[in-house]
Write a protein that holds these residues in place. Structure first.
Motif, short mmCIF file in Angstrom:
data_model
loop_
_atom_site.label_atom_id
_atom_site.label_comp_id
_atom_site.label_asym_id
_atom_site.label_seq_id
_atom_site.Cartn_x
_atom_site.Cartn_y
_atom_site.Cartn_z
N MET A 79 0.62 -1.26 0.10
CA MET A 79 0.08 0.01 0.02
C MET A 79 0.72 1.09 0.00
SD MET A 79 -1.47 0.52 3.93
CE MET A 79 -0.55 1.10 5.06
N THR A 80 0.24 2.44 -0.50
CA THR A 80 0.99 3.52 -0.23
C THR A 80 0.39 4.22 0.98
OG1 THR A 80 0.78 3.90 -2.73
CG2 THR A 80 1.26 5.77 -1.41
N GLY A 81 1.28 4.26 1.91
CA GLY A 81 1.12 4.91 3.22
C GLY A 81 0.96 6.41 3.20
N ASP A 82 0.71 6.88 4.47
CA ASP A 82 0.32 8.28 4.82
C ASP A 82 -0.42 9.16 3.70
OD1 ASP A 82 1.12 10.53 6.30
OD2 ASP A 82 2.88 11.14 5.13
N PRO A 83 -1.57 8.64 3.50
CA PRO A 83 -2.36 9.15 2.36
C PRO A 83 -2.84 10.65 2.80
CG PRO A 83 -3.50 7.79 3.94
CD PRO A 83 -2.40 7.67 4.31
N VAL A 84 -3.01 11.29 1.56
CA VAL A 84 -3.31 12.68 1.61
C VAL A 84 -4.77 12.77 1.87
CG1 VAL A 84 -3.44 14.93 0.40
CG2 VAL A 84 -1.41 13.69 0.10
N THR A 85 -5.20 13.46 2.90
CA THR A 85 -6.48 13.65 3.26
C THR A 85 -7.10 15.06 3.06
OG1 THR A 85 -6.39 13.94 5.52
CG2 THR A 85 -6.77 11.55 4.79
N VAL A 86 -8.32 15.14 2.68
CA VAL A 86 -8.86 16.74 2.71
C VAL A 86 -10.11 16.57 3.00
CG1 VAL A 86 -7.76 17.26 0.49
CG2 VAL A 86 -10.05 16.21 0.38
N GLU A 87 -10.61 17.57 3.79
CA GLU A 87 -11.85 17.83 4.43
C GLU A 87 -13.09 17.83 3.36
OE1 GLU A 87 -11.63 21.10 7.09
OE2 GLU A 87 -10.46 20.08 8.45
N PRO A 88 -14.37 17.40 3.80
CA PRO A 88 -15.44 17.22 2.79
C PRO A 88 -15.66 18.69 2.30
CG PRO A 88 -15.79 16.10 4.89
CD PRO A 88 -14.67 16.80 4.94
N GLN A 89 -15.42 19.87 3.04
CA GLN A 89 -15.92 21.26 2.69
C GLN A 89 -14.70 21.92 1.68
OE1 GLN A 89 -15.10 20.11 5.86
NE2 GLN A 89 -16.99 20.14 6.74
N ALA A 90 -13.58 21.18 1.46
CA ALA A 90 -12.68 21.70 0.63
C ALA A 90 -12.99 21.67 -0.74
CB ALA A 90 -11.44 20.57 0.71
N ALA A 116 -5.77 10.42 -6.61
CA ALA A 116 -6.64 10.40 -5.71
C ALA A 116 -6.20 10.72 -4.41
CB ALA A 116 -7.10 8.90 -5.61
N VAL A 117 -7.26 11.39 -3.55
CA VAL A 117 -7.10 11.67 -1.99
C VAL A 117 -8.16 11.25 -1.31
CG1 VAL A 117 -5.58 13.71 -2.82
CG2 VAL A 117 -7.84 13.93 -2.40
N LEU A 118 -8.20 10.97 -0.12
CA LEU A 118 -9.20 10.57 0.71
C LEU A 118 -9.68 11.68 1.36
CD1 LEU A 118 -7.29 7.64 2.79
CD2 LEU A 118 -8.73 7.53 0.58
N VAL A 119 -11.15 11.63 1.33
CA VAL A 119 -11.71 12.63 2.19
C VAL A 119 -12.26 12.26 3.67
CG1 VAL A 119 -13.97 14.04 1.98
CG2 VAL A 119 -12.80 13.26 -0.02
N ALA A 120 -11.67 12.91 4.43
CA ALA A 120 -11.74 12.64 6.15
C ALA A 120 -12.45 13.87 6.68
CB ALA A 120 -10.74 11.98 6.37
N ASP A 121 -13.17 13.46 7.57
CA ASP A 121 -13.65 14.57 8.52
C ASP A 121 -13.13 14.04 9.86
OD1 ASP A 121 -14.96 16.36 9.85
OD2 ASP A 121 -16.85 15.73 9.61
N GLY A 122 -12.06 14.82 10.31
CA GLY A 122 -11.00 14.34 11.54
C GLY A 122 -10.28 12.97 10.96
N ASP A 123 -10.50 12.00 11.92
CA ASP A 123 -10.05 10.79 11.69
C ASP A 123 -10.89 9.90 10.72
OD1 ASP A 123 -7.44 11.21 12.57
OD2 ASP A 123 -7.76 10.26 14.27
N GLU A 124 -12.23 10.26 10.71
CA GLU A 124 -13.12 9.40 10.02
C GLU A 124 -13.42 9.55 8.43
OE1 GLU A 124 -18.00 8.63 10.44
OE2 GLU A 124 -17.13 9.95 11.75
N LEU A 125 -13.05 8.39 7.88
CA LEU A 125 -13.14 8.31 6.41
C LEU A 125 -14.50 8.87 5.90
CD1 LEU A 125 -11.53 7.72 3.91
CD2 LEU A 125 -11.94 5.35 4.00
N ARG A 136 -9.20 4.70 11.16
CA ARG A 136 -8.52 5.66 10.45
C ARG A 136 -7.99 5.19 9.23
NH1 ARG A 136 -3.66 6.30 14.02
NH2 ARG A 136 -3.03 6.66 11.87
N PRO A 137 -8.09 6.21 8.43
CA PRO A 137 -7.31 5.98 7.09
C PRO A 137 -5.76 5.99 7.24
CG PRO A 137 -8.04 8.29 7.01
CD PRO A 137 -8.68 7.50 8.29
N VAL A 138 -5.06 4.84 6.74
CA VAL A 138 -3.46 4.68 7.02
C VAL A 138 -2.98 4.62 5.49
CG1 VAL A 138 -3.49 3.78 9.22
CG2 VAL A 138 -3.72 2.40 7.30
N GLY A 139 -3.94 4.36 4.48
CA GLY A 139 -2.95 4.03 3.17
C GLY A 139 -4.14 4.06 2.06
N ILE A 140 -3.61 3.60 0.83
CA ILE A 140 -4.39 3.42 -0.20
C ILE A 140 -3.65 2.20 -0.76
CG2 ILE A 140 -5.42 4.16 -2.42
CD1 ILE A 140 -5.37 6.87 -1.38
#
Length: 139
Positions: free
Chosen positions: A9-20, A36-45, A109-113
């Motif tokens: 897996m690709t670790g340390d994924p880039v996350t953005v907030e849903p409001q971005a 691709a980036v993950l959309v997370a609200d705090g630690d919640e995917l 918590r999201p940790v990778g993709i």
């Protein structure tokens, strides 16, 4: 030898907030050379958004990318795997759900993709998909 998701897996994924904004997320993708980036609200995917999602679900709909949030463009009906699951399970999920990327989530918590490209490189680095996966993007 058993392989696990964490092995490729690709670790340390880039996350953005849903409001971005769509524009902000597109710039992050451009600047970090990501598809691709993950959309997370705090630690919640909350979802996963790809460059294609931004085009199809936002730009093509005619929304203002500065005002449109990524929440409307992301895939929120996701399948996820844990880093300690066998790699074959991730492959099965990708086939079954016809997806190219699967978020890796441990303890909520999201940790990778893990992506189709990751699998191609691991299974057959000499394949066409393996070659494409490691090629530098067009400028």
């Amino acid at each position: 030898m058993t392989q696990y998701v964490r092995d490729i897996m690709t670790g340390d994924p880039v996350t953005v907030e849903p409001q971005a904004s769509v524009t902000a997320v597109a710039r992050i993708m451009r600047d970090r050379d990501l598809g691709a980036v993950l959309v997370a609200d705090g630690d919640e995917l909350r979802g996963l958004v790809t460059d294609r999602d931004l085009v199809i679900r936002s730009v093509a709909e005619g929304g203002d990318p500065e005002q449109t949030t990524v929440a409307g463009a992301c895939s929120d009906d996701m399948v996820t795997v844990r880093s300690d699951e066998e790699l074959d399970h991730a492959v099965e999920l990708m086939r079954e759900h016809a997806v190219r990327r699967v978020p890796v989530v441990d303890d909520g918590r999201p940790v990778g993709i893990v992506s189709l490209g990751d699998l191609a490189m691991e299974r057959d680095p000499e394949s066409a998909l393996g070659d494409i996966s490691v090629a530098r993007p067009n400028p």
